[in-house]
Design a protein around this motif. Structure first.
Motif, mmCIF file in Angstrom:
data_model
loop_
_atom_site.group_PDB
_atom_site.id
_atom_site.type_symbol
_atom_site.label_atom_id
_atom_site.label_comp_id
_atom_site.label_asym_id
_atom_site.label_seq_id
_atom_site.Cartn_x
_atom_site.Cartn_y
_atom_site.Cartn_z
ATOM 1 N N HIS A 11 0.854 -1.196 0.000
ATOM 2 C CA HIS A 11 0.000 0.000 0.000
ATOM 3 C C HIS A 11 0.885 1.240 0.000
ATOM 4 O O HIS A 11 1.856 1.314 0.743
ATOM 5 N N TYR A 12 0.568 2.180 -0.853
ATOM 6 C CA TYR A 12 1.391 3.381 -0.926
ATOM 7 C C TYR A 12 1.346 4.113 0.416
ATOM 8 O O TYR A 12 0.430 3.930 1.218
ATOM 9 N N SER B 264 -3.535 16.060 14.159
ATOM 10 C CA SER B 264 -2.765 14.830 14.283
ATOM 11 C C SER B 264 -1.489 15.040 15.065
ATOM 12 O O SER B 264 -1.018 16.166 15.225
ATOM 13 N N HIS C 130 0.717 3.929 8.569
ATOM 14 C CA HIS C 130 -0.609 4.215 8.026
ATOM 15 C C HIS C 130 -1.537 4.852 9.057
ATOM 16 O O HIS C 130 -2.741 4.918 8.841
ATOM 17 N N ARG D 287 -7.179 6.833 12.276
ATOM 18 C CA ARG D 287 -7.251 7.756 11.149
ATOM 19 C C ARG D 287 -8.706 7.859 10.724
ATOM 20 O O ARG D 287 -9.555 7.106 11.192
ATOM 21 N N MET E 199 -5.292 13.674 1.079
ATOM 22 C CA MET E 199 -4.907 14.905 1.804
ATOM 23 C C MET E 199 -6.000 15.408 2.736
ATOM 24 O O MET E 199 -5.725 16.216 3.625
ATOM 25 N N TRP F 18 -2.955 9.297 12.386
ATOM 26 C CA TRP F 18 -2.419 9.617 13.734
ATOM 27 C C TRP F 18 -3.238 10.719 14.426
ATOM 28 O O TRP F 18 -2.679 11.649 15.040
HETATM 29 N N1 LIG Z 1 -1.287 13.099 10.040
HETATM 30 C C1 LIG Z 1 -1.172 13.011 8.704
HETATM 31 N N2 LIG Z 1 -2.164 12.455 8.001
HETATM 32 C C2 LIG Z 1 -2.080 12.351 6.656
HETATM 33 C C3 LIG Z 1 -0.962 12.871 5.968
HETATM 34 C C4 LIG Z 1 0.088 13.448 6.740
HETATM 35 O O1 LIG Z 1 1.103 13.915 6.220
HETATM 36 N N3 LIG Z 1 -0.063 13.512 8.108
HETATM 37 N N4 LIG Z 1 -0.917 12.777 4.600
HETATM 38 C C5 LIG Z 1 -2.179 12.604 3.888
HETATM 39 C C6 LIG Z 1 -2.014 12.265 2.488
HETATM 40 S S1 LIG Z 1 -1.486 13.517 1.472
HETATM 41 C C7 LIG Z 1 -2.350 11.031 1.988
HETATM 42 S S2 LIG Z 1 -2.305 10.751 0.311
HETATM 43 C C8 LIG Z 1 -2.767 9.925 2.880
HETATM 44 C C9 LIG Z 1 -1.962 8.671 2.599
HETATM 45 O O2 LIG Z 1 -2.288 7.637 3.486
HETATM 46 P P1 LIG Z 1 -1.372 6.338 3.523
HETATM 47 O O3 LIG Z 1 0.042 6.781 3.660
HETATM 48 O O4 LIG Z 1 -1.816 5.511 4.662
HETATM 49 O O5 LIG Z 1 -1.567 5.620 2.194
HETATM 50 O O6 LIG Z 1 -2.608 10.273 4.237
HETATM 51 C C10 LIG Z 1 -3.075 11.569 4.558
HETATM 52 N N5 LIG Z 1 -3.094 11.751 5.984
#
Ligand SMILES: Nc1nc2c(c(=O)[nH]1)N[C@H]1C(S)=C(S)[C@@H](COP(=O)(O)O)O[C@H]1N2
Ligand SMILES: [Mo]
Length: 549
Positions: free
Chosen positions: A266-267, A357, A391, A396, A405, A410
């Motif tokens: 998973h990305y 977060s 993740h 989350r 985004m 967290w």
């Molecule tokens: N606390 C926190 N949540 C975040 C982010 C972050 O930088 N900090 N990035 C967001 C972005 S840009 C994306 S695309 C997703 C990616 O979730 P993943 O890494 O679990 O795939 O988390 C989101 N939630």
């Protein structure tokens, strides 16, 4: 000593002494959860640079990763960020040492250790402040973290000052004592002493660095392995029931991406070099602001006091280019946010929720949306197991139809507020709504799987995915060599928020061909064909591929 030699020696001493400092910080971080300042400093920079600089930086990084074929984008990006963080701290140490050498050589006089103390303090103070503000890498308490960084960086300053005395001052004294020696002899003797000293110091610091960093790396490797085993064991125990579309009729074209992404693939995208340290048992979700009954919930309370929901979800990053790999699908488990809010008893003037977060990330979601969308979920498990640290462990949010985004990981705080506020990436120039764009990708033109049909013709399966957030996919069409658009077959998806696997069996024709694909949303809205970059609202445009067959 000439100024150029002073500068060169300053650089060299900085390089040699900052390396073991980083190794020591890394080791203490692995062993005791003490802060790893290089990551904190890097994260602080990326949080505070202007949004367009960051966007251009990310763009450039993604382009480098793709053109050098460095593999899966988000993990390659994290590797590059990690290396940059180390390099930045190292370079910073070398620069500070250089400035110190130059300034110190100008001041002259016998100041004992004071210059070293001043250098150490001048470096330690910002490092401590930054590390505490970012507060992502430390598992230790603030005073302990501050003391640790203070002692180590101060020690580094004293070491630089000591090296200065060894290299610049002592040889001068010694050579002054050599009354009988000629001018040239004195100079070359001093150079020899200096060189010898630097070589010896280099040997010692290199040894320290290799031993410290090697040990820390080994400890991390051991942890990673243990963690992998744990994940596998728990997953096997938790998802026994098979996927919801296991009776789907259409077989994906061989070579299509897995419809359900293996969790390890998973990305991952976030603003941290390393995921923030979260202590699951100390963690609380605070729900406050315009509520009559503020809540402070443990993860067990969230899990046990509300009905669990399972949703198959395709998440995508708004930075994902057409046909990029910043999108994945897994099973999310959590509780309806609406239900939890009912217990907090929202006041009438609450209209938005501000979610914050551990890493300082934040987003706002309209209560209208939350109240009308029961699928919005506080999520504590992915793929049947507790969220992995990267993740968002322990909690989350899931908001259907929105890019990643808008969906903090967290989470620590949810505050009911009256007025709308912009989120982290909105503040940095990205789309306020960030509704997922419709997108289609050709994963494969499976020439290896060519077969002869009932009509005696050769067919080549072509396949991929189509996704339009929570709006569904009603049709996918393929076009070869700019001919007519022909309809592909759709596989029943995992859910109405996941991507849809499509397949078209193409009457084979040898040679060079171009392939294009487009989709229609559930209500018939066609995918936007006009090309646009991911910034600021998500990429649009059709995926085209050319193959020699
Ligand atoms: N606390 C926190 N949540 C975040 C982010 C972050 O930088 N900090 N990035 C967001 C972005 S840009 C994306 S695309 C997703 C990616 O979730 P993943 O890494 O679990 O795939 O988390 C989101 N939630
Ligand atoms: Mo993202």
């Amino acid at each position: 000593m000439r100024i150029s030699s002073v500068v060169l020696t300053g650089v060299l001493v900085g390089v040699l002494l900052t390396a073991p400092l980083m190794a020591l910080l890394y080791l203490a971080d692995q062993v005791a959860g003490l802060p790893f300042a290089p990551y904190d400093v890097f994260d602080w920079l990326t949080r505070n640079l202007p949004g367009d600089v960051i966007t251009r930086g990310i763009d450039a990084m993604v382009r480098v990763i793709n053109s050098l074929d460095l593999g899966e984008t988000s993990s390659a990006a994290k590797t590059l960020e990690t290396l940059s963080a180390w390099a930045l701290f190292w370079g910073g140490g070398a620069a500070a040492s250089t400035v110190f050498f130059v300034v110190r050589s100008r001041i002259g006089g016998d100041l004992r250790q004071w210059p070293g103390v001043v250098l150490g303090a001048m470096m330690a103070l910002p490092v401590i402040l930054i590390s505490q503000q970012v507060n992502v890498t430390a598992a230790t308490s603030d005073p302990v973290s501050a003391a640790w960084l203070g002692i180590t960086v101060l020690g580094w300053g004293l070491a630089v000052d000591w090296a200065y005395h060894q290299v610049i001052r002592l040889p001068a004294k010694e050579s002054a004592a050599m009354v009988s020696a000629s001018q040239e002899e004195m100079v070359s003797a001093a150079q020899l002493n200096r060189r010898e000293f630097l070589i010896r110091m280099g040997g010692a610091t290199a040894t320290l660095t290799v031993v410290g960093a090697g040990l820390a790396r080994y400890l991390q490797y051991r942890d990673d392995q243990e963690y992998k085993r744990l994940i596998e064991k728990r997953r096997a125990a938790v998802i026994p029931e098979g996927l919801p579309n296991q009776d789907a009729i259409l077989e994906p074209a061989p070579g299509t991406r897995p419809e359900y992404t293996p969790l390890e693939d998973h990305y991952r995208i976030d603003i941290n070099v390393r995921p923030p340290e979260m202590d699951g048992s100390a963690w609380r979700l605070n729900i406050g602001g315009l509520v009559d009954n503020p809540l402070e919930l443990t993860i067990d309370e969230i899990r046990d006091n509300y009905a669990p929901l399972n949703q198959y979800v395709t998440l995508a990053c708004i930075s994902n280019p057409i046909a990029g790999d910043l999108t994945s699908t897994t099973r999310w488990t959590g509780v309806s946010l609406r239900e939890v809010l009912a217990d907090a008893r929202l006041q009438p003037d609450a209209h938005f929720l501000k979610i914050t977060s551990e890493d300082g990330f934040y987003e706002t979601v309209a209560l209208d949306l939350v109240q009308s969308e029961p699928r919005i979920m506080l999520t504590y498990a992915w793929d049947g197991i507790a969220l992995l640290p990267k993740h968002g462990f322990p909690l989350r949010i899931y908001i259907p139809d929105r890019y990643g985004m808008k969906q903090p990981k967290w989470i620590t705080n949810i505050e009911a507020i009256a007025e709308d506020e912009d989120g982290y990436w909105v503040d940095r120039g990205w789309d306020k709504v960030a509704q997922m764009r419709a997108t289609t990708v050709i994963d494969v033109v499976a020439a290896d799987s060519a077969y002869t049909g009932d009509d005696g013709r050769m067919y080549v399966p072509i396949g991929g995915i189509a996704h339009a957030g929570a709006r569904g996919i009603s049709k996918v069409e393929v076009r070869i060599d700019e001919g007519d658009w022909v309809e592909a077959a759709l596989r029943e998806p995992l859910s109405d928020t996941t991507w849809v696997v499509w397949r078209y069996d193409w009457p084979f024709d040898a040679g060079r061909h171009s392939f294009e694909v487009r989709c229609y949303e559930g209500d018939g809205t066609p995918q936007i064909a006009e090309r646009h970059t991911p910034h600021p609202s998500g990429a649009t445009g059709l995926h085209e591929a050319t193959r020699e067959l």
